[in-house]
Design a protein around this motif. Sequence first.
Motif, short mmCIF file in Angstrom:
data_model
loop_
_atom_site.label_atom_id
_atom_site.label_comp_id
_atom_site.label_asym_id
_atom_site.label_seq_id
_atom_site.Cartn_x
_atom_site.Cartn_y
_atom_site.Cartn_z
N GLU A 88 -5.59 -20.01 45.50
CA GLU A 88 -4.66 -18.66 45.96
C GLU A 88 -3.30 -19.44 46.35
O GLU A 88 -2.41 -18.54 46.65
CB GLU A 88 -5.06 -18.27 47.18
CG GLU A 88 -6.67 -17.37 46.99
CD GLU A 88 -7.03 -16.94 48.45
OE1 GLU A 88 -6.50 -17.00 49.25
OE2 GLU A 88 -8.36 -16.61 48.38
N ASN A 91 -1.60 -23.35 41.56
CA ASN A 91 -2.06 -23.02 40.25
C ASN A 91 -2.59 -24.23 39.25
O ASN A 91 -2.20 -25.39 39.86
CB ASN A 91 -0.88 -22.22 39.32
CG ASN A 91 -1.16 -21.07 38.85
OD1 ASN A 91 -2.51 -20.65 38.48
ND2 ASN A 91 -0.45 -20.12 39.01
N LYS A 95 -1.29 -23.03 33.95
CA LYS A 95 -0.50 -21.74 34.43
C LYS A 95 0.44 -21.87 35.53
O LYS A 95 1.28 -20.74 35.77
CB LYS A 95 -1.73 -20.90 35.17
CG LYS A 95 -2.98 -20.40 34.49
CD LYS A 95 -3.83 -19.70 35.03
CE LYS A 95 -4.87 -19.08 34.09
NZ LYS A 95 -5.81 -18.14 34.45
N ALA A 127 7.55 -14.43 44.25
CA ALA A 127 6.68 -14.08 43.42
C ALA A 127 5.48 -13.64 44.04
O ALA A 127 4.57 -12.93 43.55
CB ALA A 127 6.56 -15.21 42.49
N TYR A 128 4.89 -14.53 45.28
CA TYR A 128 3.68 -14.42 45.82
C TYR A 128 3.77 -13.77 47.17
O TYR A 128 4.54 -14.59 48.02
CB TYR A 128 2.98 -15.67 45.79
CG TYR A 128 2.57 -15.92 44.68
CD1 TYR A 128 2.06 -15.54 43.50
CD2 TYR A 128 3.22 -17.52 44.26
CE1 TYR A 128 2.20 -16.28 41.89
CE2 TYR A 128 2.93 -18.15 43.03
CZ TYR A 128 2.50 -17.42 42.00
OH TYR A 128 2.26 -17.86 40.80
N PRO A 146 9.85 -7.00 41.48
CA PRO A 146 8.71 -6.44 41.47
C PRO A 146 8.03 -6.67 42.78
O PRO A 146 8.32 -7.64 43.56
CB PRO A 146 7.85 -6.89 40.25
CG PRO A 146 8.60 -8.25 40.09
CD PRO A 146 10.06 -8.06 40.46
N THR A 147 6.98 -6.04 43.26
CA THR A 147 6.07 -6.17 44.29
C THR A 147 5.42 -7.39 44.13
O THR A 147 5.13 -7.77 43.08
CB THR A 147 5.04 -5.35 44.59
OG1 THR A 147 5.87 -4.05 44.93
CG2 THR A 147 4.46 -5.46 45.93
N PRO A 148 5.57 -8.52 44.95
CA PRO A 148 5.06 -9.79 44.82
C PRO A 148 3.59 -9.79 44.87
O PRO A 148 2.80 -8.70 45.37
CB PRO A 148 5.26 -10.65 46.25
CG PRO A 148 6.49 -9.90 46.89
CD PRO A 148 6.36 -8.55 46.42
N ARG A 149 2.90 -10.41 43.86
CA ARG A 149 1.61 -10.61 43.38
C ARG A 149 0.91 -11.01 44.87
O ARG A 149 1.53 -11.81 45.80
CB ARG A 149 1.15 -11.50 42.51
CG ARG A 149 1.76 -10.93 41.22
CD ARG A 149 1.47 -12.04 39.85
NE ARG A 149 2.21 -13.15 39.88
CZ ARG A 149 3.00 -13.46 39.52
NH1 ARG A 149 4.03 -12.47 39.12
NH2 ARG A 149 3.66 -14.74 39.44
N ASN A 150 -0.28 -11.10 45.20
CA ASN A 150 -1.13 -11.29 46.35
C ASN A 150 -1.03 -12.94 46.63
O ASN A 150 -0.67 -13.39 47.65
CB ASN A 150 -2.43 -10.93 46.58
CG ASN A 150 -2.60 -9.44 46.64
OD1 ASN A 150 -1.68 -8.93 47.26
ND2 ASN A 150 -3.76 -8.78 46.14
N ASN A 151 -1.22 -13.80 45.48
CA ASN A 151 -0.91 -14.98 45.60
C ASN A 151 -1.11 -15.60 44.52
O ASN A 151 -1.00 -15.01 43.19
CB ASN A 151 -2.53 -15.38 46.37
CG ASN A 151 -3.73 -15.23 45.72
OD1 ASN A 151 -3.86 -15.31 44.58
ND2 ASN A 151 -4.47 -14.29 46.67
N GLY A 154 -3.37 -14.62 41.45
CA GLY A 154 -3.32 -13.35 40.59
C GLY A 154 -3.50 -12.41 41.55
O GLY A 154 -2.91 -11.20 41.56
#
Length: 154
Positions: A88, A91, A95, A127-128, A146-151, A154
């Motif tokens: 979380e 990475n 990746k 990003a997160y 864009p809306t940040p990804r949760n963590n 992904g």
Amino acid sequence: MAPTAVPPEADDDGALPADRDITPFDTWHPAVSRLERRLLKAVQEAARDAREDGVAFVVTSGWRSKEHQQRLLEEGIEKYGSLEKAREFVNTPEKSTHVSGEAVDIGPTDADDWLIRFGSAYGLCQAYANELWHFELLTSPGGTCPTPRNNAAG
């Protein structure tokens, strides 16, 4: 700002010195110099403009070698108790956008806040959702982030 000479403590795996702040203009350090060219240019431009608002950027992490990223992942597993939980926040080397030079972590918090509010003007986006400090080029300059990804998982 002109780059300074490479100090002997500059670590070529991207690890940052504990005793000194690194800025987006410290291109003598691999964590900064090995950032993807467009990302570095955007961060430097944003840092110049933020400075006019009294906000200073510190690079808290930039480019990292695969080995450095693996160490951070192992430390995360130790800290959080599992690979799933560590992912979380950290990475895998395969990746990680830090390893490819496509991500930069900025501090302190007032710099993060400035970038979250104004970063899209430079193409820089958080990003997160769980990492206020992690920025990537995720839109074109002046676009909408864009809306940040949760963590990081992904």
